[in-house]
Design a protein around this motif. Structure first.
Motif, PDB file in Angstrom:
ATOM      1  N   PRO A   1      13.056  -2.682  46.556  1.00 15.56           N
ATOM      2  CA  PRO A   1      13.381  -1.701  46.134  1.00 15.56           C
ATOM      3  C   PRO A   1      14.413  -1.709  45.705  1.00 15.56           C
ATOM      4  CG  PRO A   1      12.869  -1.685  48.827  1.00 15.56           C
ATOM      5  CD  PRO A   1      12.580  -3.379  48.189  1.00 15.56           C
ATOM      6  N   LEU A   2      14.085  -0.130  44.399  1.00 15.43           N
ATOM      7  CA  LEU A   2      15.812  -0.600  43.934  1.00 15.43           C
ATOM      8  C   LEU A   2      16.982   0.252  45.022  1.00 15.43           C
ATOM      9  CD1 LEU A   2      14.285   0.894  40.378  1.00 15.43           C
ATOM     10  CD2 LEU A   2      15.395  -1.224  40.856  1.00 15.43           C
ATOM     11  N   THR A   3      18.388   0.237  45.127  1.00 11.61           N
ATOM     12  CA  THR A   3      19.244   0.350  45.683  1.00 11.61           C
ATOM     13  C   THR A   3      20.588   1.247  44.770  1.00 11.61           C
ATOM     14  OG1 THR A   3      20.917  -1.431  45.358  1.00 11.61           O
ATOM     15  CG2 THR A   3      18.720  -1.683  47.207  1.00 11.61           C
ATOM     16  N   ALA A   4      21.353   2.268  45.058  1.00 12.61           N
ATOM     17  CA  ALA A   4      22.320   2.834  44.966  1.00 12.61           C
ATOM     18  C   ALA A   4      22.934   1.251  43.762  1.00 12.61           C
ATOM     19  CB  ALA A   4      22.976   3.139  45.218  1.00 12.61           C
ATOM     20  N   ALA A   5      23.335   0.003  43.807  1.00 12.14           N
ATOM     21  CA  ALA A   5      23.801  -1.047  43.774  1.00 12.14           C
ATOM     22  C   ALA A   5      23.000  -1.106  41.898  1.00 12.14           C
ATOM     23  CB  ALA A   5      23.606  -1.987  43.977  1.00 12.14           C
ATOM     24  N   ASP A   6      21.769  -0.779  41.802  1.00  9.41           N
ATOM     25  CA  ASP A   6      20.973  -1.193  40.306  1.00  9.41           C
ATOM     26  C   ASP A   6      21.688  -0.544  39.114  1.00  9.41           C
ATOM     27  OD1 ASP A   6      19.727  -3.804  41.478  1.00  9.41           O
ATOM     28  OD2 ASP A   6      18.599  -1.783  42.639  1.00  9.41           O
ATOM     29  N   ARG A   7      21.706  -0.103  38.068  1.00  5.23           N
ATOM     30  CA  ARG A   7      21.930  -0.176  37.277  1.00  5.23           C
ATOM     31  C   ARG A   7      20.944   0.328  36.014  1.00  5.23           C
ATOM     32  NH1 ARG A   7      24.344   3.497  40.443  1.00  5.23           N
ATOM     33  NH2 ARG A   7      25.688   4.442  38.720  1.00  5.23           N
ATOM     34  N   CYS A   8      20.797   1.098  35.450  1.00 12.29           N
ATOM     35  CA  CYS A   8      20.476   1.563  33.979  1.00 12.29           C
ATOM     36  C   CYS A   8      21.142   0.283  33.216  1.00 12.29           C
ATOM     37  CB  CYS A   8      19.842   2.682  33.456  1.00 12.29           C
ATOM     38  SG  CYS A   8      18.761   2.965  31.608  1.00 12.29           S
ATOM     39  N   ASP A   9      20.031  -0.727  32.298  1.00 12.74           N
ATOM     40  CA  ASP A   9      20.602  -1.405  31.346  1.00 12.74           C
ATOM     41  C   ASP A   9      20.841  -0.333  29.949  1.00 12.74           C
ATOM     42  OD1 ASP A   9      19.667  -3.621  32.842  1.00 12.74           O
ATOM     43  OD2 ASP A   9      17.675  -3.760  32.048  1.00 12.74           O
ATOM     44  N   ARG A  10      20.349   0.564  29.869  1.00 12.20           N
ATOM     45  CA  ARG A  10      21.124   1.650  29.044  1.00 12.20           C
ATOM     46  C   ARG A  10      21.726   1.799  28.836  1.00 12.20           C
ATOM     47  NH1 ARG A  10      19.549   0.260  23.979  1.00 12.20           N
ATOM     48  NH2 ARG A  10      19.342   2.592  23.431  1.00 12.20           N
TER      49      ARG A  10
ATOM     50  N   GLY B   1      23.690   2.639  32.048  1.00 12.97           N
ATOM     51  CA  GLY B   1      24.588   2.194  33.209  1.00 12.97           C
ATOM     52  C   GLY B   1      24.463   3.587  34.863  1.00 12.97           C
ATOM     53  N   ALA B   2      23.605   4.390  34.204  1.00 12.07           N
ATOM     54  CA  ALA B   2      23.652   5.052  35.781  1.00 12.07           C
ATOM     55  C   ALA B   2      22.478   4.246  36.757  1.00 12.07           C
ATOM     56  CB  ALA B   2      22.436   6.400  34.774  1.00 12.07           C
ATOM     57  N   GLN B   3      22.369   5.198  38.071  1.00 12.45           N
ATOM     58  CA  GLN B   3      21.617   4.421  38.870  1.00 12.45           C
ATOM     59  C   GLN B   3      20.509   4.727  38.667  1.00 12.45           C
ATOM     60  OE1 GLN B   3      21.276   6.306  43.227  1.00 12.45           O
ATOM     61  NE2 GLN B   3      19.851   4.895  43.814  1.00 12.45           N
ATOM     62  N   ALA B   4      20.288   3.217  38.218  1.00 18.41           N
ATOM     63  CA  ALA B   4      17.661   2.782  37.888  1.00 18.41           C
ATOM     64  C   ALA B   4      17.355   3.221  39.036  1.00 18.41           C
ATOM     65  CB  ALA B   4      18.248   1.418  37.932  1.00 18.41           C
ATOM     66  N   TYR B   5      16.074   3.828  38.269  1.00 21.70           N
ATOM     67  CA  TYR B   5      14.864   4.280  38.701  1.00 21.70           C
ATOM     68  C   TYR B   5      13.558   3.930  39.075  1.00 21.70           C
ATOM     69  CZ  TYR B   5      17.766   7.510  41.589  1.00 21.70           C
ATOM     70  OH  TYR B   5      18.868   8.647  42.257  1.00 21.70           O
ATOM     71  N   VAL B   6      13.721   2.611  37.979  1.00 21.03           N
ATOM     72  CA  VAL B   6      12.408   2.707  37.014  1.00 21.03           C
ATOM     73  C   VAL B   6      13.037   1.208  37.119  1.00 21.03           C
ATOM     74  CG1 VAL B   6      10.985   2.264  34.743  1.00 21.03           C
ATOM     75  CG2 VAL B   6      11.150   4.517  36.022  1.00 21.03           C
ATOM     76  N   ARG B   7      11.879  -0.427  37.453  1.00 23.51           N
ATOM     77  CA  ARG B   7      11.652  -1.638  37.118  1.00 23.51           C
ATOM     78  C   ARG B   7      10.650  -1.689  36.377  1.00 23.51           C
ATOM     79  NH1 ARG B   7      12.415  -3.940  41.737  1.00 23.51           N
ATOM     80  NH2 ARG B   7      14.906  -4.538  41.631  1.00 23.51           N
ATOM     81  N   ALA B   8      11.569  -2.078  35.074  1.00 25.50           N
ATOM     82  CA  ALA B   8      10.467  -3.261  34.397  1.00 25.50           C
ATOM     83  C   ALA B   8       9.994  -4.244  34.216  1.00 25.50           C
ATOM     84  CB  ALA B   8      10.301  -2.319  32.775  1.00 25.50           C
ATOM     85  N   VAL B   9       9.143  -5.008  35.298  1.00 26.42           N
ATOM     86  CA  VAL B   9       9.098  -6.459  35.185  1.00 26.42           C
ATOM     87  C   VAL B   9       8.436  -7.045  34.044  1.00 26.42           C
ATOM     88  CG1 VAL B   9       8.372  -8.098  36.445  1.00 26.42           C
ATOM     89  CG2 VAL B   9       8.709  -6.173  37.175  1.00 26.42           C
ATOM     90  N   LEU B  10       9.037  -8.088  33.086  1.00 25.80           N
ATOM     91  CA  LEU B  10       7.908  -8.632  31.637  1.00 25.80           C
ATOM     92  C   LEU B  10       7.141  -9.910  32.187  1.00 25.80           C
ATOM     93  CD1 LEU B  10      11.609  -8.336  29.568  1.00 25.80           C
ATOM     94  CD2 LEU B  10       9.909  -6.794  29.877  1.00 25.80           C
ATOM     95  N   VAL B  11       6.069  -9.445  31.631  1.00 24.82           N
ATOM     96  CA  VAL B  11       5.232 -10.888  30.854  1.00 24.82           C
ATOM     97  C   VAL B  11       5.921 -11.954  30.792  1.00 24.82           C
ATOM     98  CG1 VAL B  11       3.333 -11.499  30.195  1.00 24.82           C
ATOM     99  CG2 VAL B  11       3.100  -8.667  30.560  1.00 24.82           C
ATOM    100  N   GLY B  12       6.959 -12.859  30.077  1.00 26.37           N
ATOM    101  CA  GLY B  12       7.275 -13.368  30.306  1.00 26.37           C
ATOM    102  C   GLY B  12       8.831 -13.916  31.030  1.00 26.37           C
TER     103      GLY B  12
ATOM    104  N   LEU C   1      16.179  -3.304  34.070  1.00 29.84           N
ATOM    105  CA  LEU C   1      16.504  -1.590  35.124  1.00 29.84           C
ATOM    106  C   LEU C   1      17.287  -0.353  34.691  1.00 29.84           C
ATOM    107  CD1 LEU C   1      18.408  -3.365  37.598  1.00 29.84           C
ATOM    108  CD2 LEU C   1      15.934  -2.727  37.660  1.00 29.84           C
ATOM    109  N   PHE C   2      16.111   1.321  34.472  1.00 28.98           N
ATOM    110  CA  PHE C   2      16.278   1.789  33.676  1.00 28.98           C
ATOM    111  C   PHE C   2      16.467   3.085  34.800  1.00 28.98           C
ATOM    112  CE2 PHE C   2      13.861  -0.155  31.090  1.00 28.98           C
ATOM    113  CZ  PHE C   2      13.860  -0.614  29.549  1.00 28.98           C
ATOM    114  N   CYS C   3      17.229   4.338  34.445  1.00 30.79           N
ATOM    115  CA  CYS C   3      17.699   5.337  34.595  1.00 30.79           C
ATOM    116  C   CYS C   3      16.351   6.057  34.636  1.00 30.79           C
ATOM    117  CB  CYS C   3      18.094   5.970  34.303  1.00 30.79           C
ATOM    118  SG  CYS C   3      18.020   6.652  32.431  1.00 30.79           S
ATOM    119  N   ALA C   4      16.097   7.010  35.499  1.00 28.50           N
ATOM    120  CA  ALA C   4      14.317   8.237  35.824  1.00 28.50           C
ATOM    121  C   ALA C   4      14.197   8.492  33.581  1.00 28.50           C
ATOM    122  CB  ALA C   4      14.354   9.593  36.219  1.00 28.50           C
TER     123      ALA C   4
END
Length: 76
Positions: free
Chosen positions: A10-19, A21-32, A37-40
């Protein structure tokens, strides 16, 4: 989560959006390999394009509307 990749932690408050820097709520696991990590906001913006390219999306934006349980009067 979508797809058949192994579940991720699960994502935590320490996980930050790659775009932004806000708190991340979405993770995209890439095929390669790797993930993004992204905010909402940025998750909504990029999820469909990432999904169409095979990424597995872990969406935890429901945490934004979930109200945490409060202590009862007996616990205070």
């Amino acid at each position: 989560m979508t797809g058949a990749l192994a579940p991720t932690k699960p994502l935590t408050a320490a996980d930050r959006c790659d775009r932004c820097g806000a708190q991340a709520y979405v993770r995209a696991v890439l095929v390669g390999g790797g993930d993004l990590l992204f905010c909402a906001h940025h998750g909504r913006k990029y999820s469909e394009a990432l999904r169409s390219n095979g990424a597995d999306i872990q969406d935890e934006t429901d945490k934004l509307t979930t109200t945490p349980a409060s202590a009862s009067d007996d616990e205070r």
